[in-house]
Write a protein that holds these residues in place. Structure first.
Motif, short mmCIF file in Angstrom:
data_model
loop_
_atom_site.label_atom_id
_atom_site.label_comp_id
_atom_site.label_asym_id
_atom_site.label_seq_id
_atom_site.Cartn_x
_atom_site.Cartn_y
_atom_site.Cartn_z
N GLY A 165 -8.48 -4.56 -15.72
CA GLY A 165 -8.62 -4.14 -14.38
C GLY A 165 -7.33 -4.26 -13.67
O GLY A 165 -6.65 -4.54 -14.13
N ASP A 166 -7.51 -3.82 -12.37
CA ASP A 166 -6.32 -3.97 -11.55
C ASP A 166 -6.87 -4.40 -10.09
O ASP A 166 -7.73 -4.81 -9.69
N TRP A 167 -5.78 -4.64 -9.22
CA TRP A 167 -5.96 -5.16 -7.66
C TRP A 167 -5.50 -4.03 -6.78
O TRP A 167 -4.25 -3.90 -6.90
N ARG A 168 -6.26 -3.72 -5.68
CA ARG A 168 -5.78 -3.06 -4.61
C ARG A 168 -5.48 -4.19 -3.65
O ARG A 168 -6.46 -4.83 -2.94
N VAL A 169 -4.35 -4.34 -3.18
CA VAL A 169 -3.87 -5.26 -2.28
C VAL A 169 -3.75 -4.73 -0.89
O VAL A 169 -2.64 -3.83 -0.72
N LEU A 170 -4.30 -4.89 0.03
CA LEU A 170 -4.42 -4.36 1.29
C LEU A 170 -3.32 -5.18 2.19
O LEU A 170 -3.59 -6.26 2.58
N VAL A 171 -2.27 -4.58 2.59
CA VAL A 171 -1.20 -5.13 3.63
C VAL A 171 -1.34 -4.14 4.87
O VAL A 171 -1.43 -3.27 5.03
N MET A 172 -1.57 -4.99 6.00
CA MET A 172 -1.56 -4.70 7.09
C MET A 172 -0.95 -5.65 8.04
O MET A 172 -0.92 -6.44 8.29
N GLY A 173 -0.08 -4.86 9.09
CA GLY A 173 0.93 -5.47 9.97
C GLY A 173 1.74 -6.39 9.31
O GLY A 173 1.94 -7.40 9.76
N GLY A 174 2.45 -6.23 8.09
CA GLY A 174 3.18 -7.13 7.32
C GLY A 174 2.39 -8.23 6.71
O GLY A 174 3.31 -9.22 6.17
N GLU A 175 1.18 -8.47 6.63
CA GLU A 175 0.62 -9.37 5.84
C GLU A 175 -0.33 -8.82 4.94
O GLU A 175 -1.04 -7.95 5.25
N VAL A 176 -0.55 -9.61 4.02
CA VAL A 176 -1.71 -9.16 2.75
C VAL A 176 -3.09 -9.87 3.56
O VAL A 176 -3.08 -10.87 3.83
N LYS A 177 -3.94 -9.12 3.82
CA LYS A 177 -5.29 -9.25 4.41
C LYS A 177 -6.38 -9.19 3.25
O LYS A 177 -7.49 -10.03 3.64
#
Length: 269
Positions: A165-177
């Protein structure tokens, strides 16, 4: 150019005749029309970029990295147009990603073995999204069929990374959310939820701190306030690899809409 004198030699190449060989360790662009690496030229002139802006921008960035003078500088201002830009940029920031060969289907069919690739490998359209035109190619017959049907399409030929499997890493405003774990259905190699994959919200510590830092760095490199960085871990060597830095990471009409909206400050909007 002909009037410039006998000491000047010029060669011409179309953008769809460029072949990009990219890994975390090295990058090369080959002018297949003249069987010559772009790095052998003293100067490169991008005469017309509108037909394939992605290739022009990637080649211009290559020239910048290798300190090759080029014109016109406009080619560096085209943005990230396709996967070819993704991998050139990931190389520039030092993020790990699968070794890749990028060019038209017909070029890749002629070149993959000479660049050290063997079956099975991934073949995915450079302009594709949500798992479309993404193939796990297992033999020559399958490759020949794709080439016959889409000979002029620009593809990324990529080493297959076996995974759970894999990971979708959501980065918002310079941070991992948020991190979403995705696993493929039993009959597909694709983990994309748009292709039937299953999604699960996971704690942020599911990935090492250095991988999360690279996700933030990648989003910032693109100047993206909202980005979805796709990361996979190889079951063969345990290494983490980056696939893409998505500009539109399926905030709506996808899994965990409310949670994503909350991180964006859009809850109830």
């Amino acid at each position: 150019l002909n009037a410039a004198g006998k000491d000047l030699q010029a060669a011409t190449c179309l953008t769809d005749e460029l072949l990009f060989s990219v890994s975390s360790e090295e990058i090369q662009v080959i002018d297949t029309a003249n069987n010559c690496p772009l790095s052998d030229y003293d100067v490169v002139y991008f005469r017309y970029c509108a037909s394939d802006q992605a290739a022009a921008m990637a080649a211009a960035r290559f020239c910048t990295l290798k300190k090759i003078p080029f014109a016109d500088r406009e080619a560096m201002q085209l943005g990230s147009r396709a996967k070819v830009n993704q991998y050139v940029n990931l190389y520039e920031i030092g993020a790990p990603f699968p070794a890749s060969l990028i060019g038209s289907a017909r070029l890749l069919a002629d070149s993959y073995a000479g660049h050290g690739f063997a079956f099975p490998f991934i073949l995915k359209a450079s302009q594709g999204s949500r798992g479309q035109d993404n193939f796990l190619v297992k033999d020559e017959a399958q490759l020949d069929q794709i080439v016959r049907e889409q000979s002029d399409v620009i593809f990324v030929l990529q080493a297959y990374i076996p995974n759970d499997g894999d990971w979708r890493v959501l980065v918002m405003g310079g941070e991992v959310k948020m991190i979403i774990g995705r696993t493929a259905s039993s009959d597909s190699h694709l983990n994309n939820t748009s292709q039937g994959g299953q999604a699960e919200a996971l704690p942020l510590d599911v990935l090492p701190a250095e991988v999360l830092a690279q996700c933030v760095q990648a989003a910032q490199f693109y100047g993206r306030d909202v980005a979805g960085v796709d990361v996979v871990r190889s079951t063969k060597d345990g290494q983490y690899y980056f696939f893409e830095v998505n500009r539109a990471p399926q905030i709506e009409h996808a899994s965990f809409e409310k949670e994503k909206a909350a991180h964006l400050g859009l809850q109830g909007a």
